[in-house]
Design a protein around this motif. Structure first.
Motif, PDB file in Angstrom:
ATOM      1  N   LEU A 128       0.807  -1.219   0.000  1.00 18.16           N
ATOM      2  CA  LEU A 128       0.000   0.000   0.000  1.00 18.16           C
ATOM      3  C   LEU A 128       0.841   1.270   0.000  1.00 18.16           C
ATOM      4  CD1 LEU A 128      -2.843   1.261   0.193  1.00 18.16           C
ATOM      5  CD2 LEU A 128      -2.660   1.094   2.679  1.00 18.16           C
ATOM      6  N   ASN A 129       1.962   1.253   0.723  1.00 25.23           N
ATOM      7  CA  ASN A 129       2.785   2.469   0.841  1.00 25.23           C
ATOM      8  C   ASN A 129       3.797   2.623  -0.291  1.00 25.23           C
ATOM      9  OD1 ASN A 129       4.437   0.375   1.566  1.00 25.23           O
ATOM     10  ND2 ASN A 129       4.885   1.121   3.637  1.00 25.23           N
ATOM     11  N   PHE A 130       3.654   1.831  -1.364  1.00 27.05           N
ATOM     12  CA  PHE A 130       4.550   1.965  -2.521  1.00 27.05           C
ATOM     13  C   PHE A 130       4.434   3.353  -3.138  1.00 27.05           C
ATOM     14  CE2 PHE A 130       5.656   1.434  -7.026  1.00 27.05           C
ATOM     15  CZ  PHE A 130       6.884   0.788  -6.928  1.00 27.05           C
ATOM     16  N   GLN A 138      10.475  -9.552  -1.602  1.00 31.57           N
ATOM     17  CA  GLN A 138      11.406  -9.607  -2.726  1.00 31.57           C
ATOM     18  C   GLN A 138      12.258  -8.345  -2.807  1.00 31.57           C
ATOM     19  OE1 GLN A 138       8.170 -10.801  -5.482  1.00 31.57           O
ATOM     20  NE2 GLN A 138       9.629 -12.257  -6.314  1.00 31.57           N
ATOM     21  N   ILE A 139      11.692  -7.220  -2.424  1.00 29.96           N
ATOM     22  CA  ILE A 139      12.463  -5.968  -2.370  1.00 29.96           C
ATOM     23  C   ILE A 139      13.551  -6.070  -1.322  1.00 29.96           C
ATOM     24  CG2 ILE A 139      12.339  -3.509  -1.747  1.00 29.96           C
ATOM     25  CD1 ILE A 139       9.532  -3.492  -3.035  1.00 29.96           C
ATOM     26  N   LEU A 140      13.195  -6.617  -0.142  1.00 26.79           N
ATOM     27  CA  LEU A 140      14.152  -6.729   0.957  1.00 26.79           C
ATOM     28  C   LEU A 140      15.257  -7.739   0.645  1.00 26.79           C
ATOM     29  CD1 LEU A 140      11.667  -6.621   3.971  1.00 26.79           C
ATOM     30  CD2 LEU A 140      13.151  -4.780   3.152  1.00 26.79           C
ATOM     31  N   LYS A 141      14.940  -8.757  -0.168  1.00 29.47           N
ATOM     32  CA  LYS A 141      15.941  -9.773  -0.521  1.00 29.47           C
ATOM     33  C   LYS A 141      16.790  -9.363  -1.721  1.00 29.47           C
ATOM     34  CE  LYS A 141      13.153 -13.677   1.145  1.00 29.47           C
ATOM     35  NZ  LYS A 141      12.407 -14.905   0.749  1.00 29.47           N
ATOM     36  N   ALA A 142      16.398  -8.293  -2.394  1.00 27.04           N
ATOM     37  CA  ALA A 142      17.091  -7.885  -3.623  1.00 27.04           C
ATOM     38  C   ALA A 142      18.505  -7.406  -3.335  1.00 27.04           C
ATOM     39  CB  ALA A 142      16.309  -6.772  -4.313  1.00 27.04           C
ATOM     40  N   ASN A 143      19.396  -7.625  -4.309  1.00 28.03           N
ATOM     41  CA  ASN A 143      20.760  -7.115  -4.221  1.00 28.03           C
ATOM     42  C   ASN A 143      20.731  -5.591  -4.319  1.00 28.03           C
ATOM     43  OD1 ASN A 143      23.339  -6.144  -5.849  1.00 28.03           O
ATOM     44  ND2 ASN A 143      23.908  -8.007  -4.745  1.00 28.03           N
ATOM     45  N   TRP A 191      20.146  10.246  -6.432  1.00 28.03           N
ATOM     46  CA  TRP A 191      18.678  10.182  -6.376  1.00 28.03           C
ATOM     47  C   TRP A 191      18.201   8.740  -6.299  1.00 28.03           C
ATOM     48  CZ3 TRP A 191      14.686   8.083  -9.253  1.00 28.03           C
ATOM     49  CH2 TRP A 191      13.396   8.604  -9.035  1.00 28.03           C
ATOM     50  N   SER A 192      18.849   7.854  -7.055  1.00 28.99           N
ATOM     51  CA  SER A 192      18.469   6.442  -7.096  1.00 28.99           C
ATOM     52  C   SER A 192      18.732   5.756  -5.763  1.00 28.99           C
ATOM     53  CB  SER A 192      19.233   5.715  -8.210  1.00 28.99           C
ATOM     54  OG  SER A 192      18.981   6.318  -9.454  1.00 28.99           O
ATOM     55  N   THR A 193      19.848   6.131  -5.117  1.00 24.61           N
ATOM     56  CA  THR A 193      20.163   5.550  -3.805  1.00 24.61           C
ATOM     57  C   THR A 193      19.141   5.977  -2.762  1.00 24.61           C
ATOM     58  OG1 THR A 193      22.535   5.582  -4.368  1.00 24.61           O
ATOM     59  CG2 THR A 193      21.957   5.332  -2.036  1.00 24.61           C
ATOM     60  N   GLU A 194      18.731   7.245  -2.802  1.00 27.07           N
ATOM     61  CA  GLU A 194      17.711   7.731  -1.867  1.00 27.07           C
ATOM     62  C   GLU A 194      16.388   6.991  -2.067  1.00 27.07           C
ATOM     63  OE1 GLU A 194      17.256  11.935  -2.204  1.00 27.07           O
ATOM     64  OE2 GLU A 194      19.320  12.385  -1.581  1.00 27.07           O
ATOM     65  N   LYS A 195      16.031   6.769  -3.317  1.00 30.58           N
ATOM     66  CA  LYS A 195      14.799   6.041  -3.611  1.00 30.58           C
ATOM     67  C   LYS A 195      14.896   4.599  -3.115  1.00 30.58           C
ATOM     68  CE  LYS A 195      11.900   8.860  -5.578  1.00 30.58           C
ATOM     69  NZ  LYS A 195      10.580   9.124  -4.970  1.00 30.58           N
ATOM     70  N   TYR A 196      16.063   4.003  -3.273  1.00 32.63           N
ATOM     71  CA  TYR A 196      16.264   2.628  -2.807  1.00 32.63           C
ATOM     72  C   TYR A 196      16.081   2.536  -1.295  1.00 32.63           C
ATOM     73  CZ  TYR A 196      18.782  -1.429  -1.079  1.00 32.63           C
ATOM     74  OH  TYR A 196      19.128  -2.569  -0.376  1.00 32.63           O
ATOM     75  N   LEU A 214      12.782   0.917   3.358  1.00 34.21           N
ATOM     76  CA  LEU A 214      12.120   1.322   4.597  1.00 34.21           C
ATOM     77  C   LEU A 214      10.627   1.016   4.534  1.00 34.21           C
ATOM     78  CD1 LEU A 214      12.132   2.800   7.363  1.00 34.21           C
ATOM     79  CD2 LEU A 214      11.819   4.949   6.083  1.00 34.21           C
ATOM     80  N   LYS A 215       9.987   1.364   3.446  1.00 33.04           N
ATOM     81  CA  LYS A 215       8.540   1.145   3.295  1.00 33.04           C
ATOM     82  C   LYS A 215       8.219  -0.350   3.169  1.00 33.04           C
ATOM     83  CE  LYS A 215       7.535   5.427   3.614  1.00 33.04           C
ATOM     84  NZ  LYS A 215       6.826   5.904   4.828  1.00 33.04           N
ATOM     85  N   ALA A 216       9.127  -1.107   2.549  1.00 25.67           N
ATOM     86  CA  ALA A 216       8.921  -2.553   2.430  1.00 25.67           C
ATOM     87  C   ALA A 216       8.960  -3.214   3.805  1.00 25.67           C
ATOM     88  CB  ALA A 216       9.975  -3.162   1.513  1.00 25.67           C
ATOM     89  N   LYS A 217       9.863  -2.776   4.668  1.00 21.18           N
ATOM     90  CA  LYS A 217       9.945  -3.300   6.041  1.00 21.18           C
ATOM     91  C   LYS A 217       8.675  -2.981   6.822  1.00 21.18           C
ATOM     92  CE  LYS A 217      14.992  -3.129   6.538  1.00 21.18           C
ATOM     93  NZ  LYS A 217      16.133  -2.458   7.217  1.00 21.18           N
ATOM     94  N   GLU A 218       8.158  -1.759   6.617  1.00 21.43           N
ATOM     95  CA  GLU A 218       6.952  -1.333   7.338  1.00 21.43           C
ATOM     96  C   GLU A 218       5.729  -2.164   6.935  1.00 21.43           C
ATOM     97  OE1 GLU A 218       6.404   2.804   6.599  1.00 21.43           O
ATOM     98  OE2 GLU A 218       8.108   3.456   7.799  1.00 21.43           O
TER      99      GLU A 218
END
Length: 376
Positions: free
Chosen positions: A165-167, A191-196, A214-219, A224-228
């Motif tokens: 939902l928080n994507f 899958q996001i949390l397990k990603a390289n 910018w890409s690192t900040e988005k990552y 963070l949102k995936a963990k939540e």
């Protein structure tokens, strides 16, 4: 006065019924015309030519506008030298109750179409310019694809809300190239949390083209949102499969719209390079109106066709279907009248979006159209 014979044609998908009326409104001949048979169409031409010989005056052909099905007959008859009128289905409905009995069949409809011309003296429709006709087909297809795209976008949002939902807190535009790439490759929080880390950052950087920082900040925000949300995610195989399907459909329709838009621009460009351009001067004039871009201008031109066919602004307004309806009988005059909506639905659509654009502000804060904005 020597009235010409009238051939009314009730158009269907695979075949049409033609009824030829003599100058004194008697049925001269009937014939079924098969659209995939040149012999059938030429036989109908032969009957029209026979009527011209018998009555010493060329027949007028009238057919109802029926999607795209009337186009083959319209062009072939016009190219054969006959005067062809196209009537709106609304006009045809006006004569459907000419008889007391309730009869509805193709032969009777062809007869009624011929009578409608005879009684109403419908103005003959000019043969549409091939370029205008092509532009009209492309513009209509573009908006149809847009409607389908909206449907799949809504379905995509519905699945994302269940999976993560928080994507949308990471990517506000979930239909962007970057957001779709991330969802397609990593469709669930786990899958996001397990990603390289490097692989995911590289994917974001490559699709967004906004740099490593910018890409690192988005990552980091994405993780963070995936963990939540990972414990709340409904990322069952069914939802993940539907997510993939909707992503594929959104991408396909986006690409199809782009191809249509490219084709529209190519037609306009090719016209502008001619010694006597037809489209580009009108499109440039329309684009000078605030809120109207090339696509909107092309749509208006394609739907209206020949502006000179309208002898007054009021008639053009009526063609748009934004003229007020009239409700009057005896001493009663209605005061709560709505738009007639009798003209082109697509024209009303682009006029509405243009009106919305005129009451918005640009990125720099300036109003698109200060006068209309203040009026609004």
């Amino acid at each position: 006065m020597n009235y010409p014979p009238v051939a009314g044609i009730d158009v269907g998908k695979n075949f049409s019924e033609m009824c030829i009326l003599s100058p004194n409104n008697e049925i001269y001949h009937r014939i079924k015309i098969y659209h995939d048979s040149i012999d059938s169409i030429q036989k109908a031409i032969g009957l029209l030519q026979k009527a011209e010989k018998d009555f010493a005056i060329r027949p007028v052909v009238v057919l109802e506008s029926t999607g795209h099905y009337h186009k083959i007959l319209f062009h072939y008859l016009s190219d054969s030298g006959f005067e062809v009128s196209i009537i709106n289905p609304i006009q045809f409905d006006s004569i459907k109750n000419i008889g007391i009995r309730k009869v509805k069949n193709d032969k009777f409809d062809a007869h009624k179409i011929a009578l409608l011309y005879r009684f109403s003296f419908i103005k003959t429709t000019a043969v549409p310019d091939d370029v205008i006709d092509c532009l009209k087909s492309l513009c209509r297809q573009y908006y149809k694809l847009g409607d389908e795209l909206t449907t799949y976008k809504n379905r995509l949002i519905g699945i994302i809300d269940q999976v993560m939902l928080n994507f949308t807190e990471v990517f506000q535009n979930v239909y962007s190239k970057t957001a779709l790439a991330v969802l397609d490759r990593y469709p669930s929080p786990n899958q996001i949390l397990k990603a390289n880390k490097k692989t995911l950052i590289s994917l974001i950087e490559k699709t967004s083209k906004k740099g490593l920082g910018w890409s690192t900040e988005k990552y980091e925000l994405l993780v963070l949102k995936a963990k939540e949300f990972k414990d709340l995610s409904i990322s069952n195989p069914g939802n993940l499969a539907i997510l993939k399907v909707n992503i594929s459909m959104v991408r396909t329709l986006q690409e199809a719209q782009k191809n249509i838009l490219d084709a529209i621009n190519e037609i306009i460009l090719a016209d502008s390079l001619k010694d006597d351009p037809v489209l580009s001067p009108i499109i440039n004039l329309l684009c000078s109106i605030p809120g109207i871009g090339v696509l909107t201008a092309a749509t208006i031109l394609a739907e209206v066709g020949d502006f000179s066919a309208f002898s007054s602004p009021n008639k053009l307004v009526a063609f748009f279907g934004i003229d007020p309806s009239v409700n009057q009988s005896g001493e009663f005059t209605g005061t709560r009248n709505k738009m007639s909506k009798r003209g082109s639905r697509l024209l009303r659509r682009v006029i509405f979006t243009t009106a919305l654009a005129n009451v918005r502000s640009k990125r720099n804060g300036n109003k698109t159209n200060p006068v209309i904005y203040e009026f609004y």
